[in-house]
Scaffold this motif. Structure first.
Motif, PDB file in Angstrom:
ATOM      1  N   ASP A 130       3.727  -6.438   6.661  1.00 45.04           N
ATOM      2  CA  ASP A 130       3.512  -6.801   5.255  1.00 45.04           C
ATOM      3  C   ASP A 130       2.608  -8.024   5.106  1.00 45.04           C
ATOM      4  OD1 ASP A 130       5.025  -4.678   4.329  1.00 45.04           O
ATOM      5  OD2 ASP A 130       6.831  -5.874   3.988  1.00 45.04           O
ATOM      6  N   LEU A 131       2.322  -8.724   6.202  1.00 44.07           N
ATOM      7  CA  LEU A 131       1.419  -9.884   6.163  1.00 44.07           C
ATOM      8  C   LEU A 131      -0.056  -9.476   6.263  1.00 44.07           C
ATOM      9  CD1 LEU A 131       3.430 -12.340   8.406  1.00 44.07           C
ATOM     10  CD2 LEU A 131       3.098 -12.473   5.935  1.00 44.07           C
ATOM     11  N   ILE A 132      -0.338  -8.226   6.541  1.00 46.02           N
ATOM     12  CA  ILE A 132      -1.735  -7.783   6.691  1.00 46.02           C
ATOM     13  C   ILE A 132      -2.572  -8.094   5.455  1.00 46.02           C
ATOM     14  CG2 ILE A 132      -3.215  -5.743   6.956  1.00 46.02           C
ATOM     15  CD1 ILE A 132      -1.124  -4.756   9.059  1.00 46.02           C
ATOM     16  N   PRO A 133      -2.116  -7.817   4.230  1.00 48.87           N
ATOM     17  CA  PRO A 133      -2.940  -8.177   3.068  1.00 48.87           C
ATOM     18  C   PRO A 133      -3.255  -9.674   2.995  1.00 48.87           C
ATOM     19  CG  PRO A 133      -1.203  -6.663   2.407  1.00 48.87           C
ATOM     20  CD  PRO A 133      -0.915  -7.067   3.823  1.00 48.87           C
ATOM     21  N   LEU A 134      -2.309 -10.512   3.410  1.00 48.32           N
ATOM     22  CA  LEU A 134      -2.541 -11.954   3.443  1.00 48.32           C
ATOM     23  C   LEU A 134      -3.663 -12.291   4.423  1.00 48.32           C
ATOM     24  CD1 LEU A 134      -1.500 -14.861   2.656  1.00 48.32           C
ATOM     25  CD2 LEU A 134      -0.165 -14.714   4.750  1.00 48.32           C
ATOM     26  N   LEU A 135      -3.629 -11.705   5.613  1.00 45.03           N
ATOM     27  CA  LEU A 135      -4.685 -11.941   6.600  1.00 45.03           C
ATOM     28  C   LEU A 135      -6.038 -11.484   6.071  1.00 45.03           C
ATOM     29  CD1 LEU A 135      -3.057 -10.874   9.994  1.00 45.03           C
ATOM     30  CD2 LEU A 135      -3.415 -13.180   9.135  1.00 45.03           C
ATOM     31  N   VAL A 136      -6.059 -10.331   5.422  1.00 41.41           N
ATOM     32  CA  VAL A 136      -7.306  -9.800   4.864  1.00 41.41           C
ATOM     33  C   VAL A 136      -7.877 -10.764   3.833  1.00 41.41           C
ATOM     34  CG1 VAL A 136      -8.250  -7.962   3.398  1.00 41.41           C
ATOM     35  CG2 VAL A 136      -6.819  -7.383   5.365  1.00 41.41           C
ATOM     36  N   GLU A 137      -7.027 -11.257   2.940  1.00 33.45           N
ATOM     37  CA  GLU A 137      -7.502 -12.188   1.908  1.00 33.45           C
ATOM     38  C   GLU A 137      -7.964 -13.506   2.510  1.00 33.45           C
ATOM     39  OE1 GLU A 137      -8.274 -11.442  -1.207  1.00 33.45           O
ATOM     40  OE2 GLU A 137      -7.613  -9.428  -0.646  1.00 33.45           O
ATOM     41  N   MET A 138      -7.252 -13.986   3.524  1.00 36.81           N
ATOM     42  CA  MET A 138      -7.686 -15.216   4.198  1.00 36.81           C
ATOM     43  C   MET A 138      -9.043 -15.016   4.859  1.00 36.81           C
ATOM     44  SD  MET A 138      -4.203 -16.735   5.891  1.00 36.81           S
ATOM     45  CE  MET A 138      -5.034 -18.150   6.584  1.00 36.81           C
ATOM     46  N   ALA A 139      -9.232 -13.875   5.508  1.00 34.98           N
ATOM     47  CA  ALA A 139     -10.513 -13.591   6.158  1.00 34.98           C
ATOM     48  C   ALA A 139     -11.634 -13.482   5.130  1.00 34.98           C
ATOM     49  CB  ALA A 139     -10.416 -12.311   6.984  1.00 34.98           C
ATOM     50  N   ASN A 140     -11.375 -12.797   4.025  1.00 35.14           N
ATOM     51  CA  ASN A 140     -12.385 -12.670   2.967  1.00 35.14           C
ATOM     52  C   ASN A 140     -12.748 -14.036   2.386  1.00 35.14           C
ATOM     53  OD1 ASN A 140     -12.405  -9.903   3.293  1.00 35.14           O
ATOM     54  ND2 ASN A 140     -11.190  -9.481   1.475  1.00 35.14           N
ATOM     55  N   TRP A 141     -11.740 -14.839   2.089  1.00 37.69           N
ATOM     56  CA  TRP A 141     -11.982 -16.170   1.532  1.00 37.69           C
ATOM     57  C   TRP A 141     -12.777 -17.024   2.519  1.00 37.69           C
ATOM     58  CZ3 TRP A 141     -10.831 -21.139   2.956  1.00 37.69           C
ATOM     59  CH2 TRP A 141     -11.012 -22.127   1.981  1.00 37.69           C
ATOM     60  N   SER A 142     -12.359 -17.012   3.791  1.00 43.57           N
ATOM     61  CA  SER A 142     -13.037 -17.815   4.813  1.00 43.57           C
ATOM     62  C   SER A 142     -14.472 -17.361   5.016  1.00 43.57           C
ATOM     63  CB  SER A 142     -12.271 -17.749   6.137  1.00 43.57           C
ATOM     64  OG  SER A 142     -11.001 -18.332   5.987  1.00 43.57           O
ATOM     65  N   ILE A 167      -6.641  -1.848   3.921  1.00 42.25           N
ATOM     66  CA  ILE A 167      -5.347  -2.446   4.265  1.00 42.25           C
ATOM     67  C   ILE A 167      -4.387  -1.365   4.758  1.00 42.25           C
ATOM     68  CG2 ILE A 167      -3.280  -3.528   3.265  1.00 42.25           C
ATOM     69  CD1 ILE A 167      -5.215  -5.323   1.653  1.00 42.25           C
ATOM     70  N   ARG A 168      -4.384  -0.217   4.097  1.00 41.07           N
ATOM     71  CA  ARG A 168      -3.530   0.897   4.527  1.00 41.07           C
ATOM     72  C   ARG A 168      -3.935   1.360   5.929  1.00 41.07           C
ATOM     73  NH1 ARG A 168      -4.619   5.940   4.460  1.00 41.07           N
ATOM     74  NH2 ARG A 168      -6.263   5.791   2.891  1.00 41.07           N
ATOM     75  N   LEU A 169      -5.246   1.488   6.172  1.00 37.32           N
ATOM     76  CA  LEU A 169      -5.725   1.921   7.491  1.00 37.32           C
ATOM     77  C   LEU A 169      -5.409   0.896   8.585  1.00 37.32           C
ATOM     78  CD1 LEU A 169      -9.169   3.522   6.559  1.00 37.32           C
ATOM     79  CD2 LEU A 169      -7.103   4.705   7.363  1.00 37.32           C
ATOM     80  N   ILE A 170      -5.540  -0.377   8.266  1.00 35.86           N
ATOM     81  CA  ILE A 170      -5.197  -1.425   9.242  1.00 35.86           C
ATOM     82  C   ILE A 170      -3.722  -1.329   9.602  1.00 35.86           C
ATOM     83  CG2 ILE A 170      -4.930  -3.918   9.577  1.00 35.86           C
ATOM     84  CD1 ILE A 170      -7.489  -4.272   7.853  1.00 35.86           C
ATOM     85  N   ARG A 171      -2.886  -1.205   8.601  1.00 34.25           N
ATOM     86  CA  ARG A 171      -1.439  -1.111   8.840  1.00 34.25           C
ATOM     87  C   ARG A 171      -1.115   0.096   9.719  1.00 34.25           C
ATOM     88  NH1 ARG A 171       3.080  -3.114   5.574  1.00 34.25           N
ATOM     89  NH2 ARG A 171       4.953  -2.129   6.390  1.00 34.25           N
ATOM     90  N   GLU A 172      -1.670   1.251   9.392  1.00 33.93           N
ATOM     91  CA  GLU A 172      -1.415   2.462  10.174  1.00 33.93           C
ATOM     92  C   GLU A 172      -1.914   2.306  11.612  1.00 33.93           C
ATOM     93  OE1 GLU A 172      -3.352   5.534   7.901  1.00 33.93           O
ATOM     94  OE2 GLU A 172      -1.807   5.495   6.327  1.00 33.93           O
ATOM     95  N   THR A 173      -3.075   1.678  11.772  1.00 35.99           N
ATOM     96  CA  THR A 173      -3.647   1.478  13.109  1.00 35.99           C
ATOM     97  C   THR A 173      -2.754   0.563  13.947  1.00 35.99           C
ATOM     98  OG1 THR A 173      -5.883   1.808  12.250  1.00 35.99           O
ATOM     99  CG2 THR A 173      -5.692   0.672  14.359  1.00 35.99           C
ATOM    100  N   VAL A 174      -2.313  -0.536  13.367  1.00 37.67           N
ATOM    101  CA  VAL A 174      -1.456  -1.482  14.091  1.00 37.67           C
ATOM    102  C   VAL A 174      -0.101  -0.845  14.401  1.00 37.67           C
ATOM    103  CG1 VAL A 174      -0.288  -3.728  13.961  1.00 37.67           C
ATOM    104  CG2 VAL A 174      -2.657  -3.502  13.176  1.00 37.67           C
ATOM    105  N   GLN A 175       0.454  -0.085  13.460  1.00 38.78           N
ATOM    106  CA  GLN A 175       1.725   0.598  13.703  1.00 38.78           C
ATOM    107  C   GLN A 175       1.632   1.573  14.873  1.00 38.78           C
ATOM    108  OE1 GLN A 175       2.425   2.057   9.640  1.00 38.78           O
ATOM    109  NE2 GLN A 175       4.456   1.127   9.756  1.00 38.78           N
TER     110      GLN A 175
END
Length: 192
Positions: A130-142, A167-175
């Motif tokens: 559930d932290l993946i969207p947070l990482l995505v937003e941090m990466a986009n902001w940075s 985000i859905r694809l990242i989650r599925e890939t990591v899972q």
């Protein structure tokens, strides 16, 4: 001359003799005990507030914890040794502490490696995923605000254009044991 006392009552050298008494029994119950007790007692976690941002920061908000999560999501790292190889150069004691904390917070789970039973692997739990969207937003902001960013511009553009899908694809890939950029099961490999 420096003095202090150990639990056994033996005098040792730590602080100015004028500020601490030479007698171990006085040290054990002296007026400074409360002030210095955090050095000898186990630290217990107390929430500073019920603010949701505070809760997040207390759970995963130190830089090292987020870098461990980043390494799992983006680079497919799973073992203690792989985390140690990260370019940020995390100290071994910090890494061990953060892995234990992330396990305790149910962000990671430790499992025996299927390929080498002597090694443990760390994987994200549902709560960690559930932290993946947070990482995505941090990466986009940075990427937007850091002129020296290492983030590929085409990747950031794709993440912004198709945020929910990615985000859905990242989650599925990591899972499924993959990561965004590294390895045979990388998400980037599906787009290149």
């Amino acid at each position: 001359m420096l003095r202090s006392a150990s639990k056994s009552g033996n005098a040792g050298y730590l602080a100015d003799a004028g500020s601490l008494t030479d007698r171990a029994d006085t040290l054990e119950g002296g007026p400074w005990r409360e002030e210095w007790s955090h050095f000898t007692m186990k630290h217990t976690q107390h929430r500073r507030s019920d603010c949701p941002i505070n809760f997040g920061l207390e759970t995963f908000g130190d830089p090292w914890s987020l870098l461990i999560i980043r390494d799992i999501v983006y680079f497919g790292k799973k073992t203690y040794g792989e985390f140690l190889e990260s370019e940020e150069g995390m100290a071994t004691n910090i890494l061990a502490s953060r892995l234990a904390r992330l396990e305790q917070q149910d962000i990671l789970v430790k499992k025996s490696s299927p390929s080498d039973k002597r090694k443990d692997e760390y994987v994200l739990t549902e709560k960690g995923l559930d932290l993946i969207p947070l990482l995505v937003e941090m990466a986009n902001w940075s990427a937007e605000h850091d002129p020296q960013t290492a983030a590929p511009a085409t990747w950031i553009a794709l993440m912004k254009a198709e945020r929910e899908k990615m985000i859905r694809l990242i989650r599925e890939t990591v899972q499924s044991g993959g990561s965004v950029f590294a390895g045979e099961k990388s998400l980037l490999g599906q787009f290149v």
